[in-house]
Design a protein around this motif. Structure first.
Motif, short mmCIF file in Angstrom:
data_model
loop_
_atom_site.label_atom_id
_atom_site.label_comp_id
_atom_site.label_asym_id
_atom_site.label_seq_id
_atom_site.Cartn_x
_atom_site.Cartn_y
_atom_site.Cartn_z
N VAL A 87 0.83 -1.20 0.00
CA VAL A 87 0.00 0.00 0.00
C VAL A 87 0.87 1.26 0.00
CG1 VAL A 87 -1.66 1.35 1.35
CG2 VAL A 87 -2.01 -1.11 1.03
N ALA A 88 2.01 1.22 0.69
CA ALA A 88 2.93 2.36 0.69
C ALA A 88 3.42 2.66 -0.72
CB ALA A 88 4.10 2.09 1.62
N ILE A 89 3.66 1.63 -1.51
CA ILE A 89 4.08 1.82 -2.90
C ILE A 89 2.97 2.47 -3.71
CG2 ILE A 89 4.59 0.57 -5.04
CD1 ILE A 89 6.29 -1.34 -3.39
N MET A 90 1.74 1.98 -3.54
CA MET A 90 0.61 2.54 -4.28
C MET A 90 0.38 4.00 -3.90
SD MET A 90 -0.16 0.16 -6.24
CE MET A 90 0.32 -1.56 -6.37
N GLN A 91 0.49 4.29 -2.62
CA GLN A 91 0.32 5.66 -2.15
C GLN A 91 1.38 6.57 -2.77
OE1 GLN A 91 1.11 6.22 2.05
NE2 GLN A 91 -0.41 7.85 2.20
N ALA A 92 2.62 6.12 -2.79
CA ALA A 92 3.70 6.93 -3.32
C ALA A 92 3.53 7.21 -4.81
CB ALA A 92 5.04 6.24 -3.07
N LEU A 93 2.92 6.27 -5.53
CA LEU A 93 2.75 6.41 -6.98
C LEU A 93 1.44 7.10 -7.36
CD1 LEU A 93 4.18 2.98 -8.16
CD2 LEU A 93 5.09 5.24 -8.72
N GLY A 94 0.67 7.54 -6.37
CA GLY A 94 -0.55 8.26 -6.67
C GLY A 94 -1.66 7.42 -7.25
N VAL A 95 -1.63 6.12 -6.95
CA VAL A 95 -2.68 5.22 -7.44
C VAL A 95 -3.99 5.54 -6.72
CG1 VAL A 95 -3.40 2.81 -7.53
CG2 VAL A 95 -1.03 3.43 -8.08
N SER A 96 -5.11 5.50 -7.43
CA SER A 96 -6.38 5.90 -6.83
C SER A 96 -7.20 4.75 -6.27
CB SER A 96 -7.23 6.67 -7.86
OG SER A 96 -7.43 5.89 -9.02
N SER A 97 -6.95 3.52 -6.75
CA SER A 97 -7.72 2.37 -6.25
C SER A 97 -6.83 1.14 -6.19
CB SER A 97 -8.95 2.10 -7.13
OG SER A 97 -8.58 1.92 -8.48
N LEU A 98 -7.20 0.20 -5.32
CA LEU A 98 -6.44 -1.03 -5.14
C LEU A 98 -7.37 -2.22 -5.33
CD1 LEU A 98 -3.78 -2.44 -4.25
CD2 LEU A 98 -4.68 -2.38 -1.91
N ALA A 99 -7.04 -3.09 -6.26
CA ALA A 99 -7.83 -4.29 -6.53
C ALA A 99 -7.13 -5.50 -5.95
CB ALA A 99 -8.04 -4.46 -8.03
N PHE A 100 -7.91 -6.44 -5.45
CA PHE A 100 -7.33 -7.66 -4.89
C PHE A 100 -8.34 -8.79 -4.99
CE2 PHE A 100 -9.23 -5.07 -1.59
CZ PHE A 100 -10.05 -5.94 -0.90
N GLY A 101 -7.83 -10.00 -5.20
CA GLY A 101 -8.68 -11.18 -5.24
C GLY A 101 -9.02 -11.64 -3.84
N THR A 102 -10.22 -12.18 -3.68
CA THR A 102 -10.64 -12.62 -2.35
C THR A 102 -11.72 -13.68 -2.47
OG1 THR A 102 -11.67 -11.91 -0.27
CG2 THR A 102 -12.28 -10.69 -2.25
N GLU A 103 -11.82 -14.50 -1.43
CA GLU A 103 -12.88 -15.50 -1.37
C GLU A 103 -14.22 -14.88 -0.97
OE1 GLU A 103 -8.91 -17.34 -0.35
OE2 GLU A 103 -10.03 -15.60 0.36
N ALA A 104 -14.20 -13.63 -0.50
CA ALA A 104 -15.44 -12.97 -0.06
C ALA A 104 -15.45 -11.54 -0.60
CB ALA A 104 -15.52 -12.97 1.46
N ALA A 105 -15.90 -11.38 -1.84
CA ALA A 105 -15.88 -10.07 -2.49
C ALA A 105 -17.00 -9.16 -2.01
CB ALA A 105 -15.97 -10.25 -4.00
#
Length: 378
Positions: A87-105
């Protein structure tokens, strides 16, 4: 340009990952997909089956636009620390959303993370030696949120939400339902197979074309890595290092250095050693991470210091990814490394811990992993 992020290992990259990359782009309506990918060592406490460059190249050919390394001091960690690094990497790069796979979407991860924060429980206080830390942590999670987080991707999703909240990253969380088979399933379903099952097939020389994209299958021509290559080094370290030296290793606690030093004697394989040191207190993943840190000689002091000085090591990009980097380069929140220099790789350099770990892969026959390497461009 709008970016959606994913935190991944791609160990190896398979059809489920291709689906997730495409779904992340679609659901976020994003121009670019940014991936924070574990380097040469992964969270389960072992070397990735392929080096970071081979896996990054396959990712860029299969839907990623920008691949940045998740360094070893974040990648080889339990879920909360692993998530914080990503998440620190995404924050530093100005990413606006984070997607992830999960068993409970259908879970509201952001809301659940707020409940956990309000609960203010202290995981360091777990003293029931008849249960693993993970089991006790899940019990407290269940009490605070009503959710059972025993599934690995569900736990990671919650960890991402907690890191997003704690770092005030402001990422929109996009939970993508897993397709095909469960996380460590030892069977296949149509065109999908778990990464763990694919590693077993690859190691035994069986075909995997049905469950992996062509680019990823092609990457398998690169050298493969696993614990069988590392075990002699682990045994040497445990038989020759002093107890005081071992005590400094990252993750060493509660006198585990005594247990490891005693049980290594006479062991002929890593699997047998794992069986010998396993207890109700520790999961296999925790013990593998600890053993990997012993081989890499990563101390807790090194890891703590490195996590205070994170960086962005770019492994590759498409034209869209390069354009996004150009867009955000003036506002990037961490040092951006495109071509590592000798100074950055010295014992006092920014990438010192990463270089120390990657030296092991080069020792096993891989080309230099950092010095002078430039990102893949597609």
């Amino acid at each position: 340009m709008q970016a959606v992020g994913m935190i991944a290992e791609f160990n190896p990259l398979h059809n489920g990952h291709v689906h997730a990359l495409a779904e992340a782009r679609r659901r976020a309506n994003a121009d670019v997909v940014v991936v924070a990918m574990s380097g040469n060592f992964v969270q389960r406490g072992e070397p990735a089956i392929l080096d970071k460059w081979a896996r990054a190249k396959a990712a860029l050919q299969c839907g990623a636009d920008l691949v940045v390394e998740l360094p070893v001091f974040d990648a080889v960690q339990a879920a909360p620390q692993f998530a914080t690094g990503g998440v620190a990497i995404m924050q530093a790069l100005g990413v606006s959303s984070l997607a992830f796979g999960t068993e409970a979407a259908d879970v509201d991860y952001a809301r659940a993370a707020e409940r956990l924060q309000s609960a203010k429980f202290d995981a360091s206080g777990f003293q029931d030696f008849t249960q693993t830390y993970a089991t006790q942590l899940n019990q407290q999670y269940r009490e605070a949120t009503g959710l059972d987080l025993s599934q690995p991707n569900l736990l990671l999703g919650m960890s991402y939400a907690q890191a997003n909240l704690q770092l005030q990253a402001g990422l929109k969380l996009l939970a993508i339902p897993r397709v095909g088979v469960d996380h460590d399933a030892q069977h296949v379903a149509s065109q999908f197979a778990s990464a763990s099952h694919l590693r077993e097939l690859i190691t035994s020389g069986q075909p995997v074309n049905e469950w992996m994209p062509e680019a990823s299958v092609t990457s398998l021509s690169s050298p493969h890595y696993d614990w069988s290559q590392l075990f002699p080094l682990l045994k040497y370290r445990l038989l020759t290092a002093s107890l005081s030296e071992l005590e400094q290793i990252s993750g060493m606690s509660e006198g585990l250095q005594y247990r490891l030093s005693q049980q290594i004697k006479g062991q002929q394989s890593f699997d047998d050693f794992m069986t010998a040191i396993k207890s109700k207190r520790y999961t296999y993943a925790r013990l593998r991470r600890l053993c990997l840190n012993v081989v890499l000689n990563l101390t807790q002091a090194q890891v703590d210091a490195a996590q205070q000085h994170r960086f962005l090591h770019v492994l590759g990009f498409t034209q869209a990814g390069q354009a996004y980097l150009h867009q955000v380069k003036k506002s990037v929140g961490l040092p951006l490394i495109v071509k590592p220099t000798a100074d950055q790789l010295t014992p006092k350099g920014l990438m010192a811990v990463q270089q120390q770990a990657d030296n092991l892969i080069t020792f096993l026959g891989a080309p230099d992993q950092n010095y002078g390497r430039v990102p893949y461009r597609f």
